[in-house]
Design a protein around this motif. Structure first.
Motif, mmCIF file in Angstrom:
data_model
loop_
_atom_site.group_PDB
_atom_site.id
_atom_site.type_symbol
_atom_site.label_atom_id
_atom_site.label_comp_id
_atom_site.label_asym_id
_atom_site.label_seq_id
_atom_site.Cartn_x
_atom_site.Cartn_y
_atom_site.Cartn_z
ATOM 1 N N UNK A 83 13.171 9.481 -16.132
ATOM 2 C CA UNK A 83 13.013 10.397 -15.007
ATOM 3 C C UNK A 83 12.727 9.644 -13.706
ATOM 4 N N UNK A 84 11.897 8.604 -13.787
ATOM 5 C CA UNK A 84 11.590 7.824 -12.590
ATOM 6 C C UNK A 84 11.072 6.443 -12.968
ATOM 7 N N UNK A 85 11.104 5.552 -11.966
ATOM 8 C CA UNK A 85 10.505 4.229 -12.115
ATOM 9 C C UNK A 85 9.424 4.106 -11.044
ATOM 10 N N UNK A 86 8.255 3.623 -11.458
ATOM 11 C CA UNK A 86 7.111 3.528 -10.543
ATOM 12 C C UNK A 86 6.743 2.065 -10.325
ATOM 13 N N UNK A 87 6.569 1.709 -9.049
ATOM 14 C CA UNK A 87 6.217 0.337 -8.676
ATOM 15 C C UNK A 87 4.791 0.288 -8.159
ATOM 16 N N UNK A 88 4.058 -0.721 -8.592
ATOM 17 C CA UNK A 88 2.702 -0.936 -8.117
ATOM 18 C C UNK A 88 2.719 -1.521 -6.716
ATOM 19 N N UNK A 89 1.930 -0.948 -5.831
ATOM 20 C CA UNK A 89 1.778 -1.461 -4.461
ATOM 21 C C UNK A 89 0.283 -1.619 -4.177
ATOM 22 N N UNK A 90 -0.058 -2.531 -3.260
ATOM 23 C CA UNK A 90 -1.486 -2.719 -2.971
ATOM 24 C C UNK A 90 -2.099 -1.548 -2.209
ATOM 25 N N UNK A 91 -1.275 -0.889 -1.343
ATOM 26 C CA UNK A 91 -1.784 0.191 -0.490
ATOM 27 C C UNK A 91 -0.660 1.217 -0.331
ATOM 28 N N UNK A 92 -0.806 2.364 -0.981
ATOM 29 C CA UNK A 92 0.315 3.313 -1.029
ATOM 30 C C UNK A 92 0.607 3.907 0.351
ATOM 31 N N UNK A 93 -0.414 4.172 1.158
ATOM 32 C CA UNK A 93 -0.180 4.745 2.488
ATOM 33 C C UNK A 93 0.584 3.751 3.367
ATOM 34 N N UNK A 94 0.224 2.502 3.261
ATOM 35 C CA UNK A 94 0.906 1.457 4.026
ATOM 36 C C UNK A 94 2.370 1.324 3.569
ATOM 37 N N UNK A 95 2.579 1.354 2.259
ATOM 38 C CA UNK A 95 3.954 1.257 1.732
ATOM 39 C C UNK A 95 4.775 2.462 2.182
ATOM 40 N N UNK A 96 4.170 3.668 2.189
ATOM 41 C CA UNK A 96 4.881 4.872 2.653
ATOM 42 C C UNK A 96 5.303 4.709 4.112
ATOM 43 N N UNK A 97 4.407 4.192 4.937
ATOM 44 C CA UNK A 97 4.716 3.990 6.360
ATOM 45 C C UNK A 97 5.885 3.026 6.529
ATOM 46 N N UNK A 98 5.815 1.907 5.806
ATOM 47 C CA UNK A 98 6.841 0.868 5.964
ATOM 48 C C UNK A 98 8.200 1.350 5.446
ATOM 49 N N UNK A 99 8.186 2.012 4.286
ATOM 50 C CA UNK A 99 9.458 2.457 3.691
ATOM 51 C C UNK A 99 10.026 3.635 4.484
ATOM 52 N N UNK A 100 9.151 4.558 4.904
ATOM 53 C CA UNK A 100 9.593 5.701 5.709
ATOM 54 C C UNK A 100 10.216 5.261 7.021
ATOM 55 N N UNK A 101 9.683 4.196 7.607
ATOM 56 C CA UNK A 101 10.204 3.684 8.885
ATOM 57 C C UNK A 101 11.615 3.131 8.734
ATOM 58 N N UNK A 102 12.014 2.854 7.483
ATOM 59 C CA UNK A 102 13.373 2.340 7.234
ATOM 60 C C UNK A 102 14.358 3.480 6.982
ATOM 61 N N UNK A 103 13.891 4.726 7.113
ATOM 62 C CA UNK A 103 14.789 5.870 6.998
ATOM 63 C C UNK A 103 14.849 6.499 5.612
ATOM 64 N N UNK A 104 14.048 6.002 4.683
ATOM 65 C CA UNK A 104 14.009 6.581 3.338
ATOM 66 C C UNK A 104 13.142 7.840 3.380
ATOM 67 N N UNK A 105 13.667 8.948 2.807
ATOM 68 C CA UNK A 105 12.873 10.190 2.796
ATOM 69 C C UNK A 105 11.707 10.086 1.816
#
Ligand code: MC0
Length: 140
Positions: A82-104
């Motif tokens: 159903x999905x693959x989950x990746x560990x990140x050090x800071x999820x809010x920071x990762x959301x900001x960085x990935x969202x800024x690249x145009x990913x919904x």
């Protein structure tokens, strides 16, 4: 940004039957069980590997209702990854960085995930057809 594969989420109709299958076939142990009402799932985490940065798991997911994300997935595609989950050090920071690249981002803010984690999902259509989850584990 990604530290490890945190878990692979597998959608199933019968959680107890799949726990038995995975435990017996692969000699895996269930380390956590949870009902997550917000995500509409009953789930179990089976430890594959433990590391300094956090564990890697198989996550077995049974839907709480047919109109939940996993319920809809099962109706459309049947059982499977159903999905693959990746560990990140800071999820809010990762959301900001990935969202800024145009990913919904499917979540406006981090949500409660399994074993006290903070999680967020990315739209599968924006990342190669794979529903992708970001996980900030409760324990480092
Ligand atoms: C849908 N699609 C997928 C998919 N689900 N692609 C890959 N993997 C999946 N799991 C595709 C569909 O085939 C469709 O493509 C397009 O995405 C839109 O799907 P839809 O059927 O029109 O829309 P919905 O309403 O089913 O929503 C799909 C979406 C949703 C991914 C947006 O399920 C969602 O928001 N998921 C995030 C939350 C979640 O999954 N929670 C359960 C796990 P076509 O080409 O047909 O247009 S909770 C969890 O795992 C927690 C407990 C934890 O880890 O701690």
């Amino acid at each position: 940004m990604f530290m490890r594969i945190d878990h692979i989420g597998i959608a199933c109709h019968d959680l107890e039957a799949k726990i038995k299958l995975f435990a017996e076939t692969f000699e895996l142990t269930v380390v956590a069980r949870e009902v997550n009402e917000e995500q509409g799932v009953k789930e179990a985490m089976l430890l594959v590997a433990d590391g300094a940065g956090g564990g890697s798991y198989i996550q077995l997911l049974e839907p709480l209702s047919p109109d939940s994300p996993v319920g809809k997935f099962l109706a459309k595609r049947g059982e499977g990854v159903h999905h693959v989950a990746f560990g990140v050090p800071d999820v809010a920071d990762a959301m900001d960085k990935i969202g800024a690249k145009g990913v919904r981002l499917l979540d406006e803010r981090p949500r409660h995930g399994t074993m006290g984690s903070q999680i967020a999902f990315l739209h599968p259509k924006d990342v190669g057809g794979m529903l992708t989850e970001l996980v900030q584990a409760a324990r480092p």
